[in-house]
Structures are given as structure tokens and as C-alpha cells.
Design an enzyme around this catalytic site. Structure first.
Site, PDB file in Angstrom:
ATOM      1  N   LYS A 178       0.801  -1.288  -0.018  1.00  0.00           N
ATOM      2  CA  LYS A 178      -0.078  -0.034   0.131  1.00  0.00           C
ATOM      3  C   LYS A 178       0.919   1.400   0.123  1.00  0.00           C
ATOM      4  CE  LYS A 178      -3.999  -2.033  -0.022  1.00  0.00           C
ATOM      5  NZ  LYS A 178      -5.174  -2.065   1.134  1.00  0.00           N
ATOM      6  N   ARG A 236      -3.102 -10.982   3.494  1.00  0.00           N
ATOM      7  CA  ARG A 236      -3.411 -10.712   2.277  1.00  0.00           C
ATOM      8  C   ARG A 236      -2.197 -10.094   1.563  1.00  0.00           C
ATOM      9  NH1 ARG A 236      -5.796  -7.291  -1.743  1.00  0.00           N
ATOM     10  NH2 ARG A 236      -7.015  -8.320  -3.508  1.00  0.00           N
TER      11      ARG A 236
END
Length: 339
Positions: free
Chosen positions: A281, A316
């Protein structure tokens, strides 16, 4: 009545006192709990003083999901069959490439494969459901027909896409809108009995990073997920089939993301497994000085380890081989290693 939030102070040290309780049936324990109030100071209490219902939620073993036990960390490998995902868009949007990458992820250590046909990165536009189905269902069907030996999750906000994925052989649902984008998603979950991950996001992908704002991000996200789980239960979805995802990076600033990661253990009070999806991210790139998404594996591993130390069950990630290696070293340090 003022609402009280219960955040177990998770530990994994070998020096575990007799009064400690096992956290969520997993590898962490706790003997103290932080009581958090919105309009007052927090306080620390002994775990033995927990109310009965909260004691059960925090200590109860999580049921297996799609055949996977939740008493050990699980790696969810990401397969984006999209041209525009933030990290790997366009790399696996041909069926042959997608299937090959799925096999690579499994061989590298993925316990679950999460397949998505629509990017939900900041600024992404909605994909028509027939196109999303055409991207995902054939890949799932081929993998299942060829004997793929790990559960497959469909990453979608749309009930028809989810239904077609389940028909093709998927075993889990992953809805980044927590069933808000398409309210019929709850019916798919209830009728199929498939586990469903409910994620918090503030706003739609097109606008969610414009100006994220919270009163208290940790408590606001908790309340939202608590409400969505209650809605699922009201429609016949068992709490044991729900996974909670605080939605790192979805309508959050860097400070919001860090606050959620520091407070991850609070989400065990929902009585569900927790999914952490922080892989590559932007906040990792900003803090870690890695502009290119595929250079953010070390930062992803750091966040993963922070999640492991708070008992997070599902991670994840894009970089499955590297995260799996890190997890093996973490496990050897914690539990020992036999040559």
C-alpha cells in the site's frame, strides 16, 4: 449507556502466566485488556474481569474457513486479473498468465488464493459485472477442474459476480464494500454458506482518498464492522463464517492506517477472524521511501509481523514467497525449529 470497547493486550512470549487467556484460539495470549471509551480515559483491567460475552468472543477458537483452521497464520495470495490494479495491473489479465501465477502463488506458500477482476485502488472506476465475470469465472473454473488444492476467494463487490465465481468453484467471498455496494451480496453469502470477508472502506474507490475523516478511526471502523456483521447475522449468515477486515488504505490517511495497525487486536472482540490487507500500500511506500509498489515487500513484511504479534489470522499479500519465508522464521523463533 456509554459504550466500552475491549482491546486485549496481545502477547506471544514463552513466559506466560497461569492467569493468561488464549486469544481467539490462536498463538497469542493476554492477561490484560484495555478498556476504551470515546469520551474518557482508557484503563487497563485484568482479563479475568471481562464480561462473560466478551470473554467468549476474545477467547473462543475461530471455526475453520473453507477447510482451513484458524489456529495458525494463513497467507492469502493476491491474483488481480485486471489491467489497472495499483501494483500488478496488466500482468495477469490473460487467462494463461493468471493460471500460471495462481500456481506460482500456491507453490510459494499461499494458503488461500484471492482472485479479483475489478481494481478498487484509489481512483479506480467501476467495471461492468459481465466483464468482471468474464475475467474471473473462467480462471476459477480451470483451476478447480485442474485440481487446484487451496480454497479460492472471489474479490468482488457484486452479487452476480460472486454467484458465478461460486458456481465455478470459489469457496470464499471477499467484499471490500461489506455488502453496501450490492445489498444482494448478503443473500449470496446466506444461501451458499460460503465464508465472507467484510471490509471497511470510507467512500467509493473513485473518491475515497480525497479527504478521509474520522472521529476516532479505530473505534469508528470497529463500530462499522460490528454493524455489518449484525446485518449479516440478521440475514442468516453465521458469525463464524464472517471475516473482519479494517480496510487499510481504503479511505484512510497514513495516520489512520498506523492507528488501525497499532490497535488491530481490538477487532478480535468482534468474535471473527481478522484479515489484514496492507500489501504494497502507498503508506508503506511513503514511510519506507519506496515509490514503486513492487519495491514495498520489506515494509509489507514489517506490517505483517505487527499483525502476527496481535493474532491476525489471514494476511493478504502480493509477495507470497517472501512473506512465507518471513512467517517461517517468525514461527521458528516463537515455537522452535527442528532440523
Amino acid at each position: 449507556m456509554e459504550k466500552i470497547y475491549y482491546r486485549p493486550i496481545a502477547r506471544s512470549d514463552d513466559a506466560r502466566p497461569d492467569t493468561a487467556l488464549t486469544l481467539a484460539g490462536g498463538w497469542c495470549w493476554f492477561d490484560e485488556v484495555e478498556l476504551i471509551r470515546r469520551d474518557g480515559p482508557s484503563e487497563i483491567i485484568p482479563a479475568a474481569h471481562l464480561p462473560e460475552e466478551m470473554h467468549e468472543r476474545l477467547t473462543g477458537s475461530r471455526a475453520p474457513l473453507a477447510g482451513l483452521a484458524m489456529d495458525a497464520p494463513r497467507i492469502m495470495g493476491i491474483l488481480n486479473i485486471t489491467p489497472d490494479s495499483f501494483s500488478d495491473g496488466g500482468r495477469f489479465d490473460v487467462e494463461e498468465a493468471a493460471i500460471a501465477h495462481a500456481l506460482e502463488l500456491r507453490a510459494a506458500g499461499a494458503d488461500i488464493l484471492d482472485i479479483g477482476g475489478e481494481s478498487t485502488r484509489p481512483g479506480a472506476l467501476e467495471v461492468p459485472e459481465d466483464e468482471e465475470i468474464a475475467r474471473t469465472a473462467p480462471v476459477i473454473a480451470t483451476l478447480v477442474e485442474d485440481g487446484f488444492d487451496a480454497p479460492i476467494s472471489i474479490d468482488t463487490r457484486k452479487s452476480l459476480v460472486a454467484d458465478q465465481a461460486l458456481e465455478a468453484g470459489a469457496a470464499m467471498l471477499n467484499d471490500v464494500s461489506a455488502m453496501e455496494f450490492d445489498p444482494a451480496m448478503v443473500e449470496v453469502a446466506a444461501i451458499s454458506g460460503a465464508p465472507i470477508c467484510l471490509m471497511h472502506a470510507q467512500g467509493l474507490p473513485e473518491t475515497m482518498q480525497d479527504d478521509p475523516d474520522y472521529t476516532d478511526v479505530l473505534l469508528d471502523v470497529y463500530d462499522y464492522l460490528e454493524d455489518r456483521i449484525a446485518l449479516a447475522e440478521a440475514h442468516g449468515v453465521a458469525r463464524a463464517s464472517v471475516i473482519a477486515d479494517p480496510g487499510i488504505g481504503f479511505g484512510k490517511t497514513i495516520q489512520h492506517n498506523l492507528a488501525l495497525i497499532r490497535g488491530l487486536s481490538l477487532f478480535h472482540a468482534l468474535g471473527c477472524p481478522i484479515l489484514l490487507g496492507a500489501s504494497r500500500k502507498r503508506f508503506i511506500g511513503t514511510i519506507g521511501a519506496a515509490e514503486e509498489a513492487d519495491r514495498r515487500m520489506p515494509g509489507t513484511l514489517a506490517v505483517t509481523l505487527a499483525g502476527l504479534e496481535q493474532g491476525v489470522q489471514i494476511h493478504r499479500v502480493h509477495d507470497v514467497a517472501e512473506i512465507a519465508q518471513g512467517l517461517r522464521l517468525w514461527s521458528a523463533i516463537k515455537k522452535g525449529y527442528e532440523e
